[in-house]
Design a protein around this motif. Structure first.
Motif, PDB file in Angstrom:
ATOM      1  N   LEU A  48       6.363   0.496 -11.492  1.00 23.47           N
ATOM      2  CA  LEU A  48       6.691   1.272 -12.689  1.00 23.47           C
ATOM      3  C   LEU A  48       8.104   1.853 -12.598  1.00 23.47           C
ATOM      4  O   LEU A  48       8.883   1.781 -13.553  1.00 23.47           O
ATOM      5  CB  LEU A  48       5.658   2.392 -12.869  1.00 23.47           C
ATOM      6  CG  LEU A  48       5.726   3.188 -14.171  1.00 23.47           C
ATOM      7  CD1 LEU A  48       5.591   2.268 -15.363  1.00 23.47           C
ATOM      8  CD2 LEU A  48       4.630   4.247 -14.201  1.00 23.47           C
ATOM      9  N   VAL A  49       8.439   2.389 -11.421  1.00 24.27           N
ATOM     10  CA  VAL A  49       9.779   2.946 -11.224  1.00 24.27           C
ATOM     11  C   VAL A  49      10.823   1.828 -11.350  1.00 24.27           C
ATOM     12  O   VAL A  49      11.864   2.003 -11.992  1.00 24.27           O
ATOM     13  CB  VAL A  49       9.880   3.651  -9.848  1.00 24.27           C
ATOM     14  CG1 VAL A  49      11.317   4.086  -9.574  1.00 24.27           C
ATOM     15  CG2 VAL A  49       8.958   4.855  -9.812  1.00 24.27           C
ATOM     16  N   PHE A  52      -0.864  -1.404 -16.700  1.00 25.10           N
ATOM     17  CA  PHE A  52       0.513  -1.807 -16.420  1.00 25.10           C
ATOM     18  C   PHE A  52       0.887  -3.119 -17.101  1.00 25.10           C
ATOM     19  O   PHE A  52       2.058  -3.365 -17.363  1.00 25.10           O
ATOM     20  CB  PHE A  52       0.738  -1.933 -14.901  1.00 25.10           C
ATOM     21  CG  PHE A  52       1.063  -0.632 -14.255  1.00 25.10           C
ATOM     22  CD1 PHE A  52       0.259   0.469 -14.450  1.00 25.10           C
ATOM     23  CD2 PHE A  52       2.188  -0.493 -13.458  1.00 25.10           C
ATOM     24  CE1 PHE A  52       0.559   1.690 -13.863  1.00 25.10           C
ATOM     25  CE2 PHE A  52       2.496   0.717 -12.865  1.00 25.10           C
ATOM     26  CZ  PHE A  52       1.689   1.803 -13.065  1.00 25.10           C
ATOM     27  N   LEU A  75       1.585   0.242  -7.304  1.00 25.75           N
ATOM     28  CA  LEU A  75       1.820   0.096  -8.748  1.00 25.75           C
ATOM     29  C   LEU A  75       2.943   1.008  -9.213  1.00 25.75           C
ATOM     30  O   LEU A  75       3.767   0.639 -10.046  1.00 25.75           O
ATOM     31  CB  LEU A  75       0.552   0.451  -9.535  1.00 25.75           C
ATOM     32  CG  LEU A  75      -0.520  -0.607  -9.661  1.00 25.75           C
ATOM     33  CD1 LEU A  75      -1.702  -0.029 -10.425  1.00 25.75           C
ATOM     34  CD2 LEU A  75      -0.004  -1.853 -10.368  1.00 25.75           C
ATOM     35  N   ARG A  76       2.961   2.214  -8.658  1.00 29.62           N
ATOM     36  CA  ARG A  76       3.992   3.171  -9.072  1.00 29.62           C
ATOM     37  C   ARG A  76       5.387   2.652  -8.757  1.00 29.62           C
ATOM     38  O   ARG A  76       6.327   2.918  -9.500  1.00 29.62           O
ATOM     39  CB  ARG A  76       3.756   4.536  -8.409  1.00 29.62           C
ATOM     40  CG  ARG A  76       2.538   5.229  -8.978  1.00 29.62           C
ATOM     41  CD  ARG A  76       2.437   6.681  -8.562  1.00 29.62           C
ATOM     42  NE  ARG A  76       1.278   7.276  -9.212  1.00 29.62           N
ATOM     43  CZ  ARG A  76       0.098   7.443  -8.635  1.00 29.62           C
ATOM     44  NH1 ARG A  76      -0.090   7.073  -7.394  1.00 29.62           N
ATOM     45  NH2 ARG A  76      -0.899   7.979  -9.300  1.00 29.62           N
ATOM     46  N   VAL A  96      -2.390  -4.682  -3.714  1.00 32.89           N
ATOM     47  CA  VAL A  96      -1.586  -3.588  -4.266  1.00 32.89           C
ATOM     48  C   VAL A  96      -2.513  -2.427  -4.621  1.00 32.89           C
ATOM     49  O   VAL A  96      -3.620  -2.631  -5.124  1.00 32.89           O
ATOM     50  CB  VAL A  96      -0.753  -4.058  -5.489  1.00 32.89           C
ATOM     51  CG1 VAL A  96      -1.645  -4.485  -6.649  1.00 32.89           C
ATOM     52  CG2 VAL A  96       0.231  -2.985  -5.959  1.00 32.89           C
ATOM     53  N   SER A  97      -2.076  -1.205  -4.289  1.00 30.88           N
ATOM     54  CA  SER A  97      -2.850  -0.010  -4.631  1.00 30.88           C
ATOM     55  C   SER A  97      -2.105   0.771  -5.702  1.00 30.88           C
ATOM     56  O   SER A  97      -1.033   0.356  -6.165  1.00 30.88           O
ATOM     57  CB  SER A  97      -3.012   0.851  -3.380  1.00 30.88           C
ATOM     58  OG  SER A  97      -1.757   1.375  -2.997  1.00 30.88           O
ATOM     59  N   SER A  98      -2.638   1.941  -6.072  1.00 34.34           N
ATOM     60  CA  SER A  98      -1.963   2.733  -7.108  1.00 34.34           C
ATOM     61  C   SER A  98      -0.570   3.163  -6.649  1.00 34.34           C
ATOM     62  O   SER A  98       0.359   3.234  -7.449  1.00 34.34           O
ATOM     63  CB  SER A  98      -2.803   3.957  -7.491  1.00 34.34           C
ATOM     64  OG  SER A  98      -2.907   4.862  -6.417  1.00 34.34           O
ATOM     65  N   ALA A  99      -0.411   3.407  -5.345  1.00 30.58           N
ATOM     66  CA  ALA A  99       0.914   3.772  -4.827  1.00 30.58           C
ATOM     67  C   ALA A  99       1.887   2.611  -5.019  1.00 30.58           C
ATOM     68  O   ALA A  99       3.049   2.806  -5.386  1.00 30.58           O
ATOM     69  CB  ALA A  99       0.815   4.141  -3.349  1.00 30.58           C
ATOM     70  N   ASP A 114       0.843  -1.195   0.000  1.00 37.54           N
ATOM     71  CA  ASP A 114       0.000   0.000   0.000  1.00 37.54           C
ATOM     72  C   ASP A 114       0.881   1.249   0.000  1.00 37.54           C
ATOM     73  O   ASP A 114       2.099   1.143  -0.168  1.00 37.54           O
ATOM     74  CB  ASP A 114      -0.957  -0.022   1.202  1.00 37.54           C
ATOM     75  CG  ASP A 114      -0.213  -0.116   2.535  1.00 37.54           C
ATOM     76  OD1 ASP A 114       1.023   0.067   2.565  1.00 37.54           O
ATOM     77  OD2 ASP A 114      -0.880  -0.376   3.552  1.00 37.54           O
ATOM     78  N   PHE A 115       0.279   2.412   0.195  1.00 43.75           N
ATOM     79  CA  PHE A 115       1.056   3.663   0.148  1.00 43.75           C
ATOM     80  C   PHE A 115       2.170   3.647   1.183  1.00 43.75           C
ATOM     81  O   PHE A 115       3.233   4.218   0.959  1.00 43.75           O
ATOM     82  CB  PHE A 115       0.121   4.862   0.372  1.00 43.75           C
ATOM     83  CG  PHE A 115      -0.203   5.056   1.823  1.00 43.75           C
ATOM     84  CD1 PHE A 115       0.536   5.942   2.586  1.00 43.75           C
ATOM     85  CD2 PHE A 115      -1.203   4.303   2.430  1.00 43.75           C
ATOM     86  CE1 PHE A 115       0.261   6.080   3.944  1.00 43.75           C
ATOM     87  CE2 PHE A 115      -1.467   4.429   3.773  1.00 43.75           C
ATOM     88  CZ  PHE A 115      -0.733   5.322   4.533  1.00 43.75           C
TER      89      PHE A 115
END
Lengths: 141, 120
Positions: B71-72, B102, B67-68, B62-65, B28-29
């Protein structure tokens, strides 16, 4: 607000308690464990939007969360006293945009729109009001 | 509220020059930046890995945070010349990957063996 309800200040440390509240609701309603995922996601995405973008030096918004289950459809309501934030204004996520330039809330809101059956936003009485619902298949998966 | 210091644990191993990172729990975040640091440390280790596989069999959320951070990690891998793959996604985690777009950026495999075969 209808149904079970919990109100907390919009500070990061409260998210854990809101998630526990969701999990307790899920167990009480005897809903299938795997189906809680999009609701956990909604809590985090919406709550963190309020924390990150609704909090100022002078204001910590209040966030109210309500849960209801009727005829196999779970509804999550989230209301906050932060500045008006219309998720309809959040652009769809652009994965080619550098992370630093990403517009607020785009990806999380996009996920919720796609994963929930219904996503409704209104701003009234000085509150952002979101209503998210999804029909739950009441079989093991 | 008593939030644990982190709801995510990670472990890793190396097989023939390919590093496998295994997140376990909730990404999570609160866990995202730490997870991102784990991926970047794995990519920056010596000798440089040929590939990085994130084995998601223990990843419950998993949240959008979160996921980022993937991506990184994928971007760092690309600039380091390493292959970046994910495997063993649960149905819910896969849905998040698919809906976010993604899955077009990061190739996913049903299991670790298939991912390792892809790296070659």
């Amino acid at each position: 607000m209808l149904g079970v309800c919990k109100t907390v200040p919009g500070v990061v440390s409260e998210l854990w308690g809101l998630n526990e509240y969701l999990q307790e609701f899920w167990v009480t309603q005897a809903l299938p464990p795997a189906a809680v995922f999009p609701f956990e996601l909604a809590l985090e995405e919406v709550f963190m939007n309020v924390v990150m973008h609704g909090t100022t030096e002078h204001l910590i918004p209040e966030v109210a969360v309500g849960l209801d289950c009727q005829g196999g459809e779970v509804t999550l309501r989230m209301e906050d006293t932060g500045p008006a934030f219309n998720p309809d204004d959040a652009p769809p996520p652009d994965l080619d945009t550098p992370l630093e330039d990403r517009r607020i809330g785009g990806l999380g809101i996009h996920l919720l729109r796609e994963m929930m059956d219904d996503f409704t936003y209104v701003h009234e009485d000085g509150r952002n009001k979101l209503r998210l619902s999804k029909r739950i298949t009441l079989t093991d998966d | 509220m008593n939030q644990p210091t982190s709801a995510l644990k990670t472990s890793q191993e190396s097989i023939n020059g390919v590093t496998i990172v295994m997140p376990e729990g909730r990404l999570d975040f609160g866990a995202a930046s730490e997870f991102q640091a784990v991926l970047e440390a794995a990519l920056g280790s010596t000798p440089k890995p040929r590939g990085l596989i994130v084995d998601c069999s223990g990843l419950a959320y998993v949240s959008s945070a979160g996921l980022r951070s993937f991506l990184v990690g994928a971007r760092s891998a690309k600039s380091a010349g390493a292959v970046f793959l994910v495997c063993s996604l649960s149905p819910s985690v896969r849905e998040v990957f698919t809906v976010s777009g993604f899955s077009r950026l990061i190739e996913d495999f049903p299991d670790r063996t298939a991912a390792l075969a892809k790296v070659g």
